[in-house]
Enzyme design. Structure first.
Site, PDB file in Angstrom:
ATOM      1  CB  SER A 161      23.626  16.652  20.444  1.00  0.00           C
ATOM      2  OG  SER A 161      23.760  15.918  21.894  1.00  0.00           O
ATOM      3  CB  THR A 162      21.324  19.855  21.347  1.00  0.00           C
ATOM      4  OG1 THR A 162      21.783  19.326  22.756  1.00  0.00           O
ATOM      5  CG2 THR A 162      20.301  20.776  22.311  1.00  0.00           C
ATOM      6  CG  HIS A 187      24.468  13.125  22.040  1.00  0.00           C
ATOM      7  ND1 HIS A 187      24.992  14.001  21.705  1.00  0.00           N
ATOM      8  CD2 HIS A 187      25.669  12.097  21.732  1.00  0.00           C
ATOM      9  CE1 HIS A 187      26.702  13.779  21.314  1.00  0.00           C
ATOM     10  NE2 HIS A 187      26.903  12.511  21.118  1.00  0.00           N
ATOM     11  CG  MET A 279      24.631  21.852  23.694  1.00  0.00           C
ATOM     12  SD  MET A 279      24.283  22.824  25.324  1.00  0.00           S
ATOM     13  CE  MET A 279      23.229  20.959  25.311  1.00  0.00           C
ATOM     14  CG  ASP A 282      30.638  12.566  19.976  1.00  0.00           C
ATOM     15  OD1 ASP A 282      31.329  12.527  19.900  1.00  0.00           O
ATOM     16  OD2 ASP A 282      29.392  11.979  20.562  1.00  0.00           O
TER      17      ASP A 282
END
Length: 344
Positions: A161-162, A187, A279, A282
């Site tokens: 993600s991030t 994401h 973050m 997940d």
């Protein structure tokens, strides 16, 4: 706790005012300045020493990408890019993330509910960027030699993600042209994943594609989950096919890393899983299920993550077999594929 000192850089006076209004609504954020262009921003950075920069991508004189490259070279700091959901916006945003921007937000728009969702995202991402601090740019590991049949019938599943765009631009080009199939959930909005796959394909020895429903999984191919509308799953075994399935967000996301990892448990020890920077939580439960099914599982190390969130939660839940620095991740994954091949 001191508020996060934020500098807004945008050529639109109206957008600067909007971003200011959104950010100061959070008592943890202080807007210390607003710059109409990179030249003014450069002086404000020197004078105000902000913790985080929000940076418009397209500005007259010097575009945001050129300015970001200078920032990362001369005074690295957390930067959140403000993007548009257009093809051009997608390409430039992906390049910005590759250059070291922590994250991006799409510019606030739409009706009240949509605007408030964008506003919450902006505040959350500015706060996450402040926590990320600064890191040296991720160095690309050396490309691995072709493996031929040494990995047998194996499959690699990756979630991020991030900070994941930069991480994937480091990890995936190191994989050999004949690597096992790689399924990736990063994401990202639907408008961005096609451009992301194309940009990675130009950098990687393996072929990188945006996944399509029903597409067979083949060695030497990396499949990027399409953003936005569906979850990506594996169906039909280690040489099965991609399934894109509609459904509610899982762990707050669609596509969800948990959904991918959970689907891969069906192939047990034929899988290798890796959870990268991001973050939230997940992927933690899915990776735990993979490990319990006999898969090898790795988490990106705290020191090399932009945000040590997803790997931390996975580690705490017992899903991570071993923490690995990003630079060592390609070799660790491929070694696990080879070792699993010899032992099964």
């Amino acid at each position: 706790m001191q508020p996060i000192r934020t500098l807004i850089v945008d050529d639109s006076a109206a957008m600067r005012a909007t971003l200011h209004r959104i950010l100061v609504a959070d008592p943890e954020i202080e807007v210390v300045g607003m710059a109409p262009d990179p030249f003014a921003a450069r002086e404000m950075i020197k004078q105000l020493n902000p913790d985080v920069l929000t940076l418009d991508i397209e500005m007259p004189g010097m575009d945001g990408l050129s300015f970001l490259e200078r920032i990362m070279r001369l005074r690295p700091m957390p930067v959140v890019m403000c993007s548009t959901l257009t093809a051009r916006g997608a390409e430039v945003t992906i390049e910005a993330l590759r250059l070291g921007a922590v994250d991006y937000v799409t510019k606030p728009a739409g009706g009240h509910d949509e605007f408030e969702r964008h506003a919450r995202q902006l505040r959350d991402k500015v706060k996450a960027a402040a926590r990320s601090g600064t890191r040296p740019r991720a160095a690309a590991p050396p490309a691995q030699a072709d493996m031929g049949a040494t990995c047998g019938e194996r499959l690699i599943a990756i979630g991020s993600s991030t900070g994941g765009v930069e991480a994937l631009f480091s990890l995936l080009p190191a994989l050999p042209a004949d690597c096992p199939p790689v399924l990736v959930v990063q994401h990202m909005p639907a408008a961005f994943t096609g451009s992301f796959a194309q940009r990675l394909d130009a950098e990687c020895r393996a072929h990188v594609v945006e996944a399509r429903d029903g597409e067979p999984v083949r060695p030497g191919t990396v499949y990027i989950a399409p953003g936005g509308e569906t979850h990506m799953e594996l169906t039909g075994g280690v040489r099965g096919a991609i399934r894109l399935r509609a459904g509610d967000p899982v762990s707050g996301h669609r596509p969800s890393v948990d959904r991918l990892f959970s689907s891969v448990t069906a192939i047990g020890p034929a899988a290798v899983g890796a959870i990268l920077t991001g973050m939230g939580a997940d992927g933690a439960e899915g990776l735990l299920a993979m490990r319990r099914a006999g898969a090898r599982t790795f988490g990106q190390s705290r020191e090399t993550c932009v945000i040590w969130g997803m790997p931390r939660v996975a580690m705490e839940r017992g899903a991570v077999e071993k923490e690995i620095a990003l630079s060592a991740m390609p070799e660790a994954i491929l070694r696990a594929c080879r070792e699993n091949s010899r032992s099964h």
